[in-house]
Design a protein around this motif. Structure first.
Motif, PDB file in Angstrom:
ATOM      1  N   ALA A   1       0.853  -1.190   0.000  1.00  0.00           N
ATOM      2  CA  ALA A   1       0.000   0.000   0.000  1.00  0.00           C
ATOM      3  C   ALA A   1       0.888   1.240   0.000  1.00  0.00           C
ATOM      4  CB  ALA A   1      -0.914  -0.003   1.225  1.00  0.00           C
TER       5      ALA A   1
ATOM      6  N   GLU B   1      -0.315   5.588   2.539  1.00  0.00           N
ATOM      7  CA  GLU B   1      -0.611   5.240   3.927  1.00  0.00           C
ATOM      8  C   GLU B   1      -0.010   6.312   4.825  1.00  0.00           C
ATOM      9  OE1 GLU B   1      -2.539   2.535   4.573  1.00  0.00           O
ATOM     10  OE2 GLU B   1      -2.660   2.391   2.392  1.00  0.00           O
TER      11      GLU B   1
ATOM     12  N   ARG C   1      -2.221  -0.192  13.794  1.00  0.00           N
ATOM     13  CA  ARG C   1      -1.911  -0.147  12.359  1.00  0.00           C
ATOM     14  C   ARG C   1      -1.657  -1.556  11.820  1.00  0.00           C
ATOM     15  NH1 ARG C   1       0.087   4.036   8.745  1.00  0.00           N
ATOM     16  NH2 ARG C   1      -0.164   5.467  10.500  1.00  0.00           N
TER      17      ARG C   1
ATOM     18  N   MET D   1      -3.829  -3.570   9.054  1.00  0.00           N
ATOM     19  CA  MET D   1      -3.140  -4.048   7.856  1.00  0.00           C
ATOM     20  C   MET D   1      -3.439  -5.523   7.620  1.00  0.00           C
ATOM     21  SD  MET D   1       0.593  -2.201   8.236  1.00  0.00           S
ATOM     22  CE  MET D   1       1.356  -3.216   6.955  1.00  0.00           C
TER      23      MET D   1
ATOM     24  N   ILE E   1      -2.928  -6.306   3.793  1.00  0.00           N
ATOM     25  CA  ILE E   1      -1.787  -5.497   3.365  1.00  0.00           C
ATOM     26  C   ILE E   1      -0.518  -6.053   3.995  1.00  0.00           C
ATOM     27  CG2 ILE E   1      -0.718  -3.208   3.476  1.00  0.00           C
ATOM     28  CD1 ILE E   1      -3.567  -2.048   3.491  1.00  0.00           C
TER      29      ILE E   1
ATOM     30  N   GLN F   1       3.294  -1.381   4.185  1.00  0.00           N
ATOM     31  CA  GLN F   1       2.878   0.000   3.955  1.00  0.00           C
ATOM     32  C   GLN F   1       4.104   0.863   3.676  1.00  0.00           C
ATOM     33  OE1 GLN F   1       0.685   1.694   7.213  1.00  0.00           O
ATOM     34  NE2 GLN F   1      -1.252   0.748   6.614  1.00  0.00           N
TER      35      GLN F   1
ATOM     36  N   ILE G   1       4.852   4.371   4.225  1.00  0.00           N
ATOM     37  CA  ILE G   1       4.201   5.384   5.054  1.00  0.00           C
ATOM     38  C   ILE G   1       4.699   6.779   4.693  1.00  0.00           C
ATOM     39  CG2 ILE G   1       3.847   6.148   7.435  1.00  0.00           C
ATOM     40  CD1 ILE G   1       4.180   3.242   8.298  1.00  0.00           C
TER      41      ILE G   1
ATOM     42  N   PHE H   1       6.921  -2.077   7.237  1.00  0.00           N
ATOM     43  CA  PHE H   1       6.876  -0.645   6.965  1.00  0.00           C
ATOM     44  C   PHE H   1       8.059  -0.194   6.113  1.00  0.00           C
ATOM     45  CE2 PHE H   1       4.890  -0.320  11.444  1.00  0.00           C
ATOM     46  CZ  PHE H   1       3.620  -0.536  10.938  1.00  0.00           C
TER      47      PHE H   1
END
Length: 330
Positions: A11, A14, A45, A49, A54, A57, A59, A96
């Motif tokens: 994603a 985000e 989070r 997710m 997901i 991310q 971010i 992340f």
């Protein structure tokens, strides 16, 4: 736990909020449930997710961002915010990654911060929120940012933001009291961001930096559905600047197959099923999953979810927010 039998899902849009950045915009607010999620970089989070399927991310700081600060402080605030974001994603590098916040009000400092975050912090690129003090991104003052992005081989995500104040006054003012979302996600964001991208194509920036990568979200901000008409805009000698050619070569849309409408069927809706990540610079290259891109029929009863409407942001009175004519920077 991620399902290894399906494509890797990354994603790209985000958001989070940095406490120092938002402290300069005391007059702007969001619904409490939205703020809770913007400020969380841990259990909540990750839980959501997993629920959404997901895997990773990328971010980025949500609006308002550092590009709206005074040029005298924008670079320093961006550096500190990006350093804190690096620390946050370091706790879960398997889930992340990050796009940098750039002080575009000072384009040279923004280019330097892009390079610092990519080469020293491991960021994957940067996200820019629309106009900077009413100036479009095709303005040549911003081209040092594009030059640096090409040299670093990282993308710039152009995120929606409010239209130019003159456009707001002429096109939307009559209906904003009763329909405030018209200015934002309802319509204004899409038109503003699509216009940004068209201007970038026509400006010649992709001729100057042919390997520049620009990302647009939301099905390409409607541009893929209008490319045939838009291509009639450039005069014959400028056919190399047709948006359709540039969109396939240098601009990514999400999902990438927005140029191909779903096949007709009795299904009630269609969704785009993403392929496995082909960009090891963003997703872990060690994860191998079958490529399954294509339009898939939605379940017979598509899932819907309610969304709380956030209060309309109000103007900030902070002295650190840019409100006047340009001094240093834009």
């Amino acid at each position: 736990m991620a399902d290894k039998t399906r494509p890797w899902v990354i994603a790209l849009e985000e958001h989070y909020w940095d406490s120092e950045v938002v402290s300069h915009f005391a007059g702007e607010s969001r619904a409490p449930n939205i703020v809770q999620r913007l400020e969380d970089m841990d259990a909540l989070r990750l839980k959501e997710m997993d629920e959404a399927g997901i895997d990773l991310q990328v971010i980025s700081h949500g609006p308002p961002g550092t590009q709206r600060l005074n040029p005298e402080i924008a670079a320093e605030v961006s550096i500190r915010a990006n350093d804190r974001l690096r620390d946050a994603i370091a706790a879960r590098p398997d889930r992340f990654a990050a796009f940098a916040s750039l002080p575009t009000v000072d384009p040279t400092a923004a280019a330097d911060e892009l390079e610092r975050t990519v080469t020293r912090l491991g960021f994957k690129g940067a996200l820019i929120h629309g106009l900077t003090n009413g100036v479009f991104l095709d303005d040549k003052r911003f081209w040092p940012i594009f030059e640096r992005a090409q040299a670093l081989d990282v993308p710039l995500y152009v995120h929606p933001s409010s239209p130019h104040p003159a456009v707001v006054d002429i096109y939307y003012r009559d209906y904003l009291q009763d329909f405030p979302s018209l200015l934002g996600a309802g319509w204004g964001f899409t038109v503003e961001t699509a216009t940004q991208d068209i201007r970038l194509v026509l400006s010649g920036v992709f001729e100057e930096y042919p390997n520049l990568k620009i990302i647009l979200g939301h099905l390409g901000e409607s541009l893929p559905f209008s490319l045939w008409r838009i291509d009639h805009a450039p005069p014959a000698p400028a056919t190399s600047r047709s948006p359709s050619k540039r969109s396939s070569a240098t601009t990514s849309t999400s999902p990438p197959a927005a140029t191909s409408p779903p096949p007709p069927s009795s299904a009630r809706c269609w969704r785009w099923a993403p392929t496995a990540s082909s960009s090891p610079s963003i997703g872990p290259s060690s994860r191998t999953r079958p490529a399954q891109s294509g339009w898939k029929a939605c379940p017979s009863a598509p899932r819907t979810r309610s969304r709380s409407s956030a209060p309309t942001p109000k103007g900030s009175s902070s002295s650190n927010v840019y409100q006047g004519p340009p001094g240093r920077g834009l």
